[in-house]
Write a protein that holds these residues in place. Structure first.
Motif, PDB file in Angstrom:
ATOM      1  N   UNK A 114       2.547   8.001   2.380  1.00 16.44           N
ATOM      2  CA  UNK A 114       3.265   6.844   2.166  1.00 16.44           C
ATOM      3  C   UNK A 114       4.244   6.369   3.292  1.00 16.44           C
ATOM      4  N   UNK A 115       4.578   7.543   4.058  1.00 14.19           N
ATOM      5  CA  UNK A 115       5.691   7.122   5.069  1.00 14.19           C
ATOM      6  C   UNK A 115       5.262   6.356   6.129  1.00 14.19           C
ATOM      7  N   UNK A 116       3.974   6.437   6.646  1.00 13.96           N
ATOM      8  CA  UNK A 116       3.677   5.547   7.826  1.00 13.96           C
ATOM      9  C   UNK A 116       3.665   4.190   7.546  1.00 13.96           C
ATOM     10  N   UNK A 117       2.731   3.857   6.445  1.00 13.48           N
ATOM     11  CA  UNK A 117       2.625   2.183   6.097  1.00 13.48           C
ATOM     12  C   UNK A 117       4.121   1.699   5.773  1.00 13.48           C
ATOM     13  N   UNK A 177       0.745  -1.203  -0.123  1.00 12.79           N
ATOM     14  CA  UNK A 177       0.021  -0.021   0.026  1.00 12.79           C
ATOM     15  C   UNK A 177       0.891   1.358  -0.074  1.00 12.79           C
ATOM     16  N   UNK A 178       1.803   1.170   0.785  1.00 14.47           N
ATOM     17  CA  UNK A 178       3.045   2.396   0.789  1.00 14.47           C
ATOM     18  C   UNK A 178       3.440   2.535  -0.435  1.00 14.47           C
ATOM     19  N   UNK A 179       3.734   1.457  -1.099  1.00 15.07           N
ATOM     20  CA  UNK A 179       4.611   1.673  -2.259  1.00 15.07           C
ATOM     21  C   UNK A 179       3.737   2.360  -3.362  1.00 15.07           C
ATOM     22  N   UNK A 180       2.561   1.850  -3.656  1.00 16.51           N
ATOM     23  CA  UNK A 180       1.229   2.547  -4.231  1.00 16.51           C
ATOM     24  C   UNK A 180       1.323   3.803  -4.112  1.00 16.51           C
ATOM     25  N   UNK A 181       1.147   4.377  -2.768  1.00 16.59           N
ATOM     26  CA  UNK A 181       0.809   5.765  -2.502  1.00 16.59           C
ATOM     27  C   UNK A 181       2.338   6.484  -3.057  1.00 16.59           C
ATOM     28  N   UNK A 182       3.418   5.839  -2.879  1.00 23.12           N
ATOM     29  CA  UNK A 182       4.383   6.746  -3.479  1.00 23.12           C
ATOM     30  C   UNK A 182       4.631   6.888  -5.037  1.00 23.12           C
ATOM     31  N   UNK A 183       4.159   5.823  -5.497  1.00 26.15           N
ATOM     32  CA  UNK A 183       4.133   5.678  -6.797  1.00 26.15           C
ATOM     33  C   UNK A 183       3.487   6.610  -7.446  1.00 26.15           C
ATOM     34  N   UNK A 184       2.202   6.943  -6.640  1.00 22.75           N
ATOM     35  CA  UNK A 184       1.178   7.807  -7.079  1.00 22.75           C
ATOM     36  C   UNK A 184       1.247   9.278  -6.615  1.00 22.75           C
ATOM     37  N   UNK A 185       2.631   9.677  -6.290  1.00 28.63           N
ATOM     38  CA  UNK A 185       2.932  10.828  -5.655  1.00 28.63           C
ATOM     39  C   UNK A 185       2.524  11.403  -4.647  1.00 28.63           C
ATOM     40  N   UNK A 186       2.098  10.373  -3.567  1.00 27.58           N
ATOM     41  CA  UNK A 186       1.689  10.870  -2.224  1.00 27.58           C
ATOM     42  C   UNK A 186       2.741  10.326  -1.269  1.00 27.58           C
ATOM     43  N   UNK A 187       3.821  10.805  -1.101  1.00 26.33           N
ATOM     44  CA  UNK A 187       5.060  10.536  -0.281  1.00 26.33           C
ATOM     45  C   UNK A 187       4.656  10.545   1.119  1.00 26.33           C
ATOM     46  N   UNK A 188       4.237  11.740   1.189  1.00 27.26           N
ATOM     47  CA  UNK A 188       4.068  11.942   2.875  1.00 27.26           C
ATOM     48  C   UNK A 188       3.053  10.914   3.405  1.00 27.26           C
TER      49      UNK A 188
END
Length: 320
Positions: A14-17, A1-12
Motif C-alpha cells: 500500500x505504501x507506493x499508491x 487502491x492503497x487504502x484497500x490494500x492497507x485494510x486487507x493487511x498488505x501495508x508494504x
C-alpha cells in the motif's frame, strides 16, 4: 487502491499508491498523510512513518489519530518515553478512553515504573466500571490486574486474595482462571492450582466450558496423568456430542498418548459433526497420515475422512 490494500493487511504494497495519493493531495492533507503513516508503520518503516507524523502534527498538533499512530511508531522503535508522551496527550484530550489508558499501563510496566502503572490501572478500573462493560470484559481486566500484582507486587497474600475474589465474581471465566493457575504455579502450589482448575471446569457452559476443560486436560497430561486427562474430554464429548472441537481436542490427546486408533475414531466423530466446514480447527498433528507411528490402514482411514468431509487438497495442508 492503497487504502484497500492497507485494510486487507498488505501495508508494504500500500505504501507506493499511498505515496502518490499523498503527493497529489492538497498540501498537508491529514487523511492521505495519515493513511501513508499507517502504511509505513505497518509495512516495517517506523522511522519514516514517525518523521511524516511529526511533519503532519506541526500543522495539526491535536490530531488524535496521528498522535496515536506516532505513539505506536515510537513504541515499535522501543522509544517508550516518546510513546508515553503522545499517550499522555491523548489522555488529556479524552481522559475516559480505556484503550489509551491500557496502553499507558503497558508502557509504564515495560519501563518498570510500577507505582505509576498501578495508579494507571486504578484509573482504568474506574473508567471500565463507569462504562458498564460486559461480564467477559470485566473478567479479563480482573485477571490482568491479578497478573500485574503477581509479576510486580510484593504482597503474595494480596495477590492471592485478588484472584480468589476474581474467581468468586467471575466463575468459569478463562481470562481469570489462566492467570490464577499461573499465580499458584509461581507460588510453588501447583496442586492448589489444579484443584482450583478442577472446580472451575464444572462451572461454565458453552465454549468457555470446553476451553477450561481443555486447559484442565492439558495440565493433567503435562503432570503425567494421561488417563485422567482423557477422562475429562471423554466426559465432555459424551455429554456434548455435537461439539466438533471437543472431539478434535480429544483426538489430539489420544495421539499424544500414542493411542492412534482412538485418535482416528475421535477425529472422525469431530469431522462428522461439521461436514464441509474447513474452518474447524484440527489440532491433531500427531495423527498425520504420513506420521511413521501410524500404519497405512489408519492413515488411509483419516485421509478418507478428510475427503468425505469436504477438505480439499493435501491433507497435510488441511491440518495447518
Amino acid at each position: 487502491y492503497g487504502a484497500a490494500l492497507l485494510r486487507n493487511g498488505q501495508a508494504s504494497l500500500a505504501v507506493w499508491p499511498l505515496r502518490r495519493a499523498y503527493r497529489d493531495a492538497p498540501e498537508g492533507s491529514a487523511v492521505a498523510g495519515g493513511l501513508l503513516v499507517e502504511a509505513l508503520l505497518n509495512g516495517g518503516a517506523p522511522r519514516e512513518g514517525i518523521e511524516l507524523a511529526d511533519e503532519l502534527l506541526e500543522a495539526r498538533p491535536d490530531d488524535t489519530r496521528l498522535l496515536r499512530l506516532r505513539a505506536r511508531g515510537h513504541s515499535a522503535n522501543l522509544n517508550r518515553e516518546a510513546a508515553l508522551a503522545d499517550i499522555e496527550r491523548l489522555i488529556e484530550a479524552a481522559p475516559d478512553n480505556a484503550y489509551t489508558l491500557e496502553t499507558k499501563v503497558q508502557l509504564l510496566t515495560e519501563m518498570d515504573r510500577v507505582d505509576e502503572a498501578a495508579e494507571a490501572i486504578a484509573q482504568l478500573k474506574e473508567v471500565l466500571l463507569a462504562e458498564d462493560l460486559p461480564r467477559e470484559a470485566m473478567a479479563r481486566f480482573c485477571g490482568a490486574e491479578g497478573e500485574f500484582l503477581r509479576k510486580h507486587g510484593d504482597d503474595e497474600q494480596a495477590a492471592e486474595a485478588h484472584f480468589v475474589g476474581c474467581l468468586e465474581e467471575f466463575p468459569g471465566e478463562p481470562d481469570v482462571i489462566s492467570p490464577a493457575l499461573q499465580f499458584y504455579d509461581s507460588m510453588g502450589e501447583h496442586e492448589r492450582g489444579v484443584e482450583m482448575l478442577a472446580a472451575q471446569a464444572q462451572r461454565p457452559e458453552g465454549a468457555n466450558r470446553l476451553r477450561i476443560q481443555g486447559l484442565y486436560a492439558s495440565v493433567l497430561a503435562s503432570d503425567g496423568r494421561q488417563e485422567e486427562a482423557e477422562a475429562v474430554l471423554e466426559d465432555f464429548s459424551d455429554r456434548y456430542p455435537d461439539a466438533p472441537q471437543s472431539w478434535l481436542e480429544l483426538a489430539d490427546l489420544y495421539a499424544a498418548g500414542d493411542k492412534m486408533e482412538k485418535a482416528v475414531e475421535a477425529l472422525e466423530k469431530g469431522i462428522e459433526t461439521a461436514p464441509g466446514n474447513s474452518r474447524v480447527r484440527i489440532p491433531a498433528t500427531h495423527v498425520n497420515p504420513r506420521n511413521t507411528r501410524i500404519d497405512d490402514r489408519v492413515g488411509t482411514r483419516r485421509r478418507s475422512s478428510l475427503e468425505a468431509a469436504g477438505f480439499q487438497g493435501d491433507p497435510d495442508l488441511s491440518l495447518i
